[in-house]
Design an enzyme around this catalytic site. Sequence first.
Site, PDB file in Angstrom:
ATOM      1  N   GLY A 153       0.788  -1.230   0.000  1.00  0.00           N
ATOM      2  CA  GLY A 153       0.000   0.000   0.000  1.00  0.00           C
ATOM      3  C   GLY A 153       0.817   1.276   0.000  1.00  0.00           C
ATOM      4  N   ASP A 211      -7.040   0.036   0.361  1.00  0.00           N
ATOM      5  CA  ASP A 211      -5.704   0.463   0.798  1.00  0.00           C
ATOM      6  C   ASP A 211      -5.746   1.828   1.472  1.00  0.00           C
ATOM      7  OD1 ASP A 211      -5.053  -1.824  -0.508  1.00  0.00           O
ATOM      8  OD2 ASP A 211      -3.538  -0.949  -1.814  1.00  0.00           O
TER       9      ASP A 211
END
Length: 394
Positions: A153, A211
């Site tokens: 992420g 994310d």
Amino acid sequence: MAPPFMVSAPGKVIVFGEHAAVYNQPAIAAAISLRSYLLVTTLSKSKRTVRLNFKDIGLDHTWALSDLPWNAFQVPCKKKSYHSTVNYLDEELLDTILPHAEAVSLDLPEEQRKIHIKSATAFLYLFLSLGSENCPGFVYTLRSTIPTGAGLGSSASVCVCLSAAMLLQTHSLAGPHPQQPREEAMLQVERINQWAFVGEMCIHGSPSGVDNTVASRGAALPLLLVDTQQSRSTSVQLQKVITMRDNHPRLTDILLDGIGQISAAALEIISPPYPTDHYQAEVIRELGPLIRVNHGLLVSLGVSHPRIERVCQLVDDAQIGWTKLTGAGGGGCAIALFQPEAPREEIGNLIKTLADEGFKTNEIVLGADGFQDIDLEKFENAVDAQEIEELVGE
Ligand SMILES: Nc1ncnc2c1ncn2[C@@H]1O[C@H](COP(=O)(O)OP(=O)(O)OP(=O)(O)O)[C@@H](O)[C@H]1O
Ligand SMILES: C[C@@](O)(CCO)CC(=O)[O-]
């Protein structure tokens, strides 16, 4: 002149449900202690420029404020407010940004330039949406301890930093402060999250939002993270699933639905009342097989990689836990959950074997604290992730 300030956001691991999340299936993700840090410096009135200094990826570009396509973003039907919900990218606005984003790093190889252009596009879309032509000049200096393109992420954490910084600069956020009511604080986090999602769309095309949501809000679960050091792009992995779904819609939907059911089952296992120590072991024993099945379905979707399969093989051979890829796959990272009774010595042996084969491992710390009192000059000049972590005290 406004004083410099810094914002920070964590990376994440997806424990269950990557890819299926893009098709509205549930997912479970946790924030990790690796983070991005964005330092914002305001320039004196005479300097009418905005500089992006993203040191980890070697992007350093300055635009004249007056050259940017402010007018396109100010047209009444296009103008967005800080509290607008933006869930798609405006193609016309993207077209006005692209020549400016594509002006970066002209001397670099195409592969590296692509990464720079994506970051610049996300930055410009947010800057032009939330800023104004009359704003002072700024320097945005970003440092991150999250490896890029490893499934942790990194892009979402960069986007959360950019969104939070710009909302702060436009005075669209109050706080956070200790007296702030919880609902108000959550509303602000949601605002940061929504604009971060806009940045994520610039980088990925069609993200699920999982994310940036973790990078904004945080969550928790203990795991061993194994980085294959095999870099890849999330959008390429997303495209693989799109193509498979075009060719085999029913089959692909069965796989995605199966992943959704695994996330739902895992959620039941970890739902409150939260596990206390004496039945934590039971929870791990129940989650383990779900990790293995989730990975099997991701392999069937075609998003694994020989290096990830090697990690699974080594953990399976040691017979001490369960493994799956995390994030978009195609390389990047795997996570391993160890059986509660796995001997520490065997875990140590496995970590050594992984290191010998070129994998990087990390027993991840979840829900780590923010930072305080960072020396800004040392921060800007830190050589690597380790030096940044020493400065922020994690
Ligand atoms: N340190 C950084 N500085 C600036 N931009 C970054 C940085 N790290 C990542 N990015 C941006 O994020 C993009 C990488 O995003 P990508 O989604 O491919 O990987 P990821 O976010 O690490 O993985 P995943 O989405 O699977 O978790 C890069 O192309 C770049 O635009
Ligand atoms: C592959 C994916 O599910 C996770 C990437 O970290 C994409 C997304 O949810 O946006």
